[in-house]
Structures are given as structure tokens and as C-alpha cells.
Design a protein around this motif. Sequence first.
Motif, PDB file in Angstrom:
ATOM      1  N   HIS A  47       0.830  -1.217   0.000  1.00 16.10           N
ATOM      2  CA  HIS A  47       0.000   0.000   0.000  1.00 16.10           C
ATOM      3  C   HIS A  47       0.864   1.268   0.000  1.00 16.10           C
ATOM      4  CE1 HIS A  47      -3.233   2.759   0.798  1.00 16.10           C
ATOM      5  NE2 HIS A  47      -2.572   3.225   1.844  1.00 16.10           N
ATOM      6  N   GLU A  48       1.881   1.307   0.873  1.00 15.28           N
ATOM      7  CA  GLU A  48       2.728   2.507   0.977  1.00 15.28           C
ATOM      8  C   GLU A  48       3.406   2.825  -0.362  1.00 15.28           C
ATOM      9  OE1 GLU A  48       2.790   4.672   3.239  1.00 15.28           O
ATOM     10  OE2 GLU A  48       4.457   5.880   2.517  1.00 15.28           O
ATOM     11  N   HIS A  49       3.820   1.793  -1.079  1.00 14.42           N
ATOM     12  CA  HIS A  49       4.455   2.013  -2.381  1.00 14.42           C
ATOM     13  C   HIS A  49       3.439   2.616  -3.360  1.00 14.42           C
ATOM     14  CE1 HIS A  49       7.680  -1.335  -1.570  1.00 14.42           C
ATOM     15  NE2 HIS A  49       7.592  -0.450  -0.602  1.00 14.42           N
ATOM     16  N   VAL A  50       2.210   2.130  -3.297  1.00 17.32           N
ATOM     17  CA  VAL A  50       1.168   2.656  -4.203  1.00 17.32           C
ATOM     18  C   VAL A  50       0.945   4.140  -3.941  1.00 17.32           C
ATOM     19  CG1 VAL A  50      -1.288   2.519  -4.825  1.00 17.32           C
ATOM     20  CG2 VAL A  50       0.012   0.412  -4.391  1.00 17.32           C
ATOM     21  N   VAL A  51       0.879   4.521  -2.666  1.00 16.27           N
ATOM     22  CA  VAL A  51       0.632   5.929  -2.303  1.00 16.27           C
ATOM     23  C   VAL A  51       1.761   6.808  -2.840  1.00 16.27           C
ATOM     24  CG1 VAL A  51       0.479   7.536  -0.354  1.00 16.27           C
ATOM     25  CG2 VAL A  51      -0.735   5.340  -0.261  1.00 16.27           C
ATOM     26  N   VAL A  52       2.997   6.394  -2.613  1.00 11.99           N
ATOM     27  CA  VAL A  52       4.154   7.175  -3.065  1.00 11.99           C
ATOM     28  C   VAL A  52       4.174   7.232  -4.595  1.00 11.99           C
ATOM     29  CG1 VAL A  52       6.681   7.291  -3.101  1.00 11.99           C
ATOM     30  CG2 VAL A  52       5.492   6.654  -0.987  1.00 11.99           C
ATOM     31  N   ALA A  53       3.934   6.106  -5.237  1.00 12.20           N
ATOM     32  CA  ALA A  53       3.964   6.060  -6.705  1.00 12.20           C
ATOM     33  C   ALA A  53       2.900   6.982  -7.304  1.00 12.20           C
ATOM     34  CB  ALA A  53       3.761   4.627  -7.195  1.00 12.20           C
ATOM     35  N   GLU A  54       1.702   6.969  -6.726  1.00  7.00           N
ATOM     36  CA  GLU A  54       0.645   7.829  -7.283  1.00  7.00           C
ATOM     37  C   GLU A  54       1.020   9.306  -7.143  1.00  7.00           C
ATOM     38  OE1 GLU A  54      -3.227   4.878  -6.982  1.00  7.00           O
ATOM     39  OE2 GLU A  54      -2.833   6.249  -5.311  1.00  7.00           O
ATOM     40  N   ASP A  55       1.618   9.667  -6.001  1.00  3.69           N
ATOM     41  CA  ASP A  55       2.095  11.057  -5.839  1.00  3.69           C
ATOM     42  C   ASP A  55       3.147  11.385  -6.894  1.00  3.69           C
ATOM     43  OD1 ASP A  55       0.544  11.696  -3.732  1.00  3.69           O
ATOM     44  OD2 ASP A  55       2.097  11.450  -2.191  1.00  3.69           O
ATOM     45  N   ASN A  56       4.079  10.451  -7.086  1.00  2.00           N
ATOM     46  CA  ASN A  56       5.157  10.696  -8.050  1.00  2.00           C
ATOM     47  C   ASN A  56       4.624  10.807  -9.474  1.00  2.00           C
ATOM     48  OD1 ASN A  56       7.275  10.818  -6.231  1.00  2.00           O
ATOM     49  ND2 ASN A  56       7.668   8.616  -6.291  1.00  2.00           N
ATOM     50  N   LEU A  57       3.648   9.985  -9.805  1.00  4.13           N
ATOM     51  CA  LEU A  57       3.081  10.033 -11.158  1.00  4.13           C
ATOM     52  C   LEU A  57       2.340  11.348 -11.386  1.00  4.13           C
ATOM     53  CD1 LEU A  57       2.019   6.306 -11.312  1.00  4.13           C
ATOM     54  CD2 LEU A  57       3.611   7.419 -12.893  1.00  4.13           C
ATOM     55  N   ARG A  58       1.683  11.841 -10.329  1.00  3.12           N
ATOM     56  CA  ARG A  58       1.038  13.167 -10.435  1.00  3.12           C
ATOM     57  C   ARG A  58       2.097  14.239 -10.655  1.00  3.12           C
ATOM     58  NH1 ARG A  58      -2.902  11.204  -6.967  1.00  3.12           N
ATOM     59  NH2 ARG A  58      -1.600  11.488  -5.133  1.00  3.12           N
ATOM     60  N   MET A  59       3.178  14.159  -9.858  1.00  4.24           N
ATOM     61  CA  MET A  59       4.262  15.149  -9.978  1.00  4.24           C
ATOM     62  C   MET A  59       4.862  15.138 -11.381  1.00  4.24           C
ATOM     63  SD  MET A  59       7.666  15.501  -7.636  1.00  4.24           S
ATOM     64  CE  MET A  59       8.143  13.796  -7.814  1.00  4.24           C
ATOM     65  N   ALA A  60       4.926  13.954 -11.986  1.00 11.96           N
ATOM     66  CA  ALA A  60       5.512  13.816 -13.323  1.00 11.96           C
ATOM     67  C   ALA A  60       4.517  14.167 -14.425  1.00 11.96           C
ATOM     68  CB  ALA A  60       6.023  12.381 -13.512  1.00 11.96           C
ATOM     69  N   GLY A  61       3.282  14.511 -14.060  1.00 11.60           N
ATOM     70  CA  GLY A  61       2.276  14.860 -15.058  1.00 11.60           C
ATOM     71  C   GLY A  61       1.760  13.659 -15.828  1.00 11.60           C
ATOM     72  N   LEU A  62       1.824  12.485 -15.206  1.00 10.08           N
ATOM     73  CA  LEU A  62       1.440  11.257 -15.908  1.00 10.08           C
ATOM     74  C   LEU A  62       0.256  10.537 -15.249  1.00 10.08           C
ATOM     75  CD1 LEU A  62       5.064  10.035 -16.609  1.00 10.08           C
ATOM     76  CD2 LEU A  62       3.371  10.683 -18.339  1.00 10.08           C
ATOM     77  N   ALA A  63      -0.425  11.229 -14.335  1.00  9.70           N
ATOM     78  CA  ALA A  63      -1.525  10.578 -13.615  1.00  9.70           C
ATOM     79  C   ALA A  63      -2.642  10.137 -14.561  1.00  9.70           C
ATOM     80  CB  ALA A  63      -2.069  11.517 -12.543  1.00  9.70           C
ATOM     81  N   ASP A  64      -2.880  10.926 -15.613  1.00 11.01           N
ATOM     82  CA  ASP A  64      -3.989  10.601 -16.522  1.00 11.01           C
ATOM     83  C   ASP A  64      -3.702   9.387 -17.399  1.00 11.01           C
ATOM     84  OD1 ASP A  64      -5.287  12.734 -15.506  1.00 11.01           O
ATOM     85  OD2 ASP A  64      -4.950  14.064 -17.219  1.00 11.01           O
ATOM     86  N   LYS A  65      -2.452   9.077 -17.570  1.00  9.74           N
ATOM     87  CA  LYS A  65      -2.069   7.972 -18.467  1.00  9.74           C
ATOM     88  C   LYS A  65      -1.804   6.684 -17.724  1.00  9.74           C
ATOM     89  CE  LYS A  65       0.105   9.946 -22.418  1.00  9.74           C
ATOM     90  NZ  LYS A  65       1.281  10.120 -23.198  1.00  9.74           N
ATOM     91  N   THR A  66      -1.760   6.755 -16.406  1.00  7.27           N
ATOM     92  CA  THR A  66      -1.295   5.600 -15.636  1.00  7.27           C
ATOM     93  C   THR A  66      -2.298   5.225 -14.562  1.00  7.27           C
ATOM     94  OG1 THR A  66      -0.101   7.078 -14.140  1.00  7.27           O
ATOM     95  CG2 THR A  66       1.149   6.159 -15.978  1.00  7.27           C
ATOM     96  N   GLU A  67      -2.294   3.950 -14.199  1.00  8.36           N
ATOM     97  CA  GLU A  67      -3.085   3.487 -13.062  1.00  8.36           C
ATOM     98  C   GLU A  67      -2.244   2.475 -12.297  1.00  8.36           C
ATOM     99  OE1 GLU A  67      -7.246   1.193 -11.907  1.00  8.36           O
ATOM    100  OE2 GLU A  67      -6.931   1.850 -13.974  1.00  8.36           O
ATOM    101  N   VAL A  68      -2.164   2.679 -10.996  1.00  4.77           N
ATOM    102  CA  VAL A  68      -1.484   1.710 -10.141  1.00  4.77           C
ATOM    103  C   VAL A  68      -2.565   0.905  -9.423  1.00  4.77           C
ATOM    104  CG1 VAL A  68       0.175   1.358  -8.285  1.00  4.77           C
ATOM    105  CG2 VAL A  68       0.427   3.331  -9.821  1.00  4.77           C
ATOM    106  N   ILE A  69      -2.510  -0.394  -9.565  1.00  5.98           N
ATOM    107  CA  ILE A  69      -3.500  -1.263  -8.940  1.00  5.98           C
ATOM    108  C   ILE A  69      -2.839  -1.994  -7.779  1.00  5.98           C
ATOM    109  CG2 ILE A  69      -5.038  -3.233  -9.280  1.00  5.98           C
ATOM    110  CD1 ILE A  69      -5.377  -2.345 -12.180  1.00  5.98           C
ATOM    111  N   GLU A  70      -3.460  -1.863  -6.608  1.00  2.45           N
ATOM    112  CA  GLU A  70      -2.866  -2.415  -5.384  1.00  2.45           C
ATOM    113  C   GLU A  70      -3.296  -3.862  -5.159  1.00  2.45           C
ATOM    114  OE1 GLU A  70      -3.386   0.115  -1.993  1.00  2.45           O
ATOM    115  OE2 GLU A  70      -3.102  -1.550  -0.593  1.00  2.45           O
ATOM    116  N   GLY A  71      -2.336  -4.695  -4.781  1.00  5.67           N
ATOM    117  CA  GLY A  71      -2.644  -6.079  -4.439  1.00  5.67           C
ATOM    118  C   GLY A  71      -1.591  -7.012  -4.995  1.00  5.67           C
ATOM    119  N   PRO A  72      -1.656  -8.283  -4.586  1.00  6.54           N
ATOM    120  CA  PRO A  72      -0.715  -9.257  -5.141  1.00  6.54           C
ATOM    121  C   PRO A  72      -1.006  -9.480  -6.622  1.00  6.54           C
ATOM    122  CG  PRO A  72      -2.236 -10.305  -3.579  1.00  6.54           C
ATOM    123  CD  PRO A  72      -2.573  -8.856  -3.590  1.00  6.54           C
TER     124      PRO A  72
END
Length: 136
Positions: A93-118
Motif C-alpha cells: 500500500h505505501e508504495h502505491v501511495v508514493v507512486a501515485e504522488d510521483n506520477l502526479r508530480m511527473a504529469g502522468l496521472a492521466d495515463k497511468t493506473e497503479v492497482i494495489e494487491g498481489p
Amino acid sequence: MKEQNKWSKVDAYFNDKLLAADPVLDAVLGANEGAGLPAIDVAPNQGKLLYLLAKMKGAVNILEIGTLGGYSTIWLARALPEAGRLVSLEFEHEHVVVAEDNLRMAGLADKTEVIEGPALETLATLEARGHGPFDF
Ligand SMILES: C[S@@+](CC[C@H](N)C(=O)[O-])C[C@H]1O[C@@H](n2cnc3c(N)ncnc32)[C@H](O)[C@@H]1O
């Protein structure tokens, strides 16, 4: 010289010769470190290789397994055309939260989706979520 030191020096040589400064990716690595994520991202030259491979393939739908803080995700997503999309699967979960913040910072939130789970479980849900088929 220890094997790891040797590889790190090889990476540093190629990074120095082949890569321009990238404040966004530097900020991503800083955010990862600040959040206590392990520094097990791909090296910058490996990230650029992923970018070039996706570009050469003309990838439009990318699937990544293992997001961490989104460093490799950003390299890959930057290779996508305007209508391209990337899905990345991450267990922690913590990695997902950080990654989503980073993707927003990189201007790539609209193109990407991080799905949490095994991934073994989330892979089976991708079609129902409207993702795929993937070409990279
Ligand atoms: C080496 S790191 C990924 C590095 C990242 N690709 C990069 O270069 O920026 C591996 C990641 O895979 C995640 N992971 C490990 N097993 C997983 C699984 N079964 N399903 C989803 N994610 C998993 C870990 O939590 C970790 O964040």
C-alpha cells in the motif's frame, strides 16, 4: 572490488555519458527515499532502455508488475503516445501511495493506473477493469 560496486560503477559511467539531468526523476528518487522506500528502482540507464524499447515497439498499452515508487513507471509512460495507457501492479500500500504522488508530480496521472494487491490476484481482474490487451 565487490561485484555490486563494479556494476554500480558501470551504471554510473553510462548514466554520465548518456543521460541528461532530469529534475523530475531526481525528485521521484528523493520522494522515495523520504518515504523510506528501498532503493531498488531500475538504474537510470536501465530506465532509458525501457523507454527506448517501448518507443521502438510503438507500445500503446503497457503492463508493469512491481511499481515501487513509480520510477520505471515514469520512464515507460513517457514513451507512450497521447492515447497510450500504462497499468502497474503493486503489492505494498505505501508504495502505491508514493507512486501515485510521483506520477502526479511527473504529469502522468492521466495515463497511468497503479492497482494495489498481489499481482497473481490483480492480473486476473484486469480484463474486467477494462484493461488490456497489452502490447508491452
Ligand atoms: C524491484 S521493485 C520494483 C522497482 C520498480 N519497477 C522501479 O524500477 O522503479 C519490486 C516491487 O514489486 C512489488 N512486488 C513484489 N511482489 C509483488 C507481487 N506479488 N505483486 C505485486 N507487487 C509485488 C514490491 O512491493 C516492490 O515495490
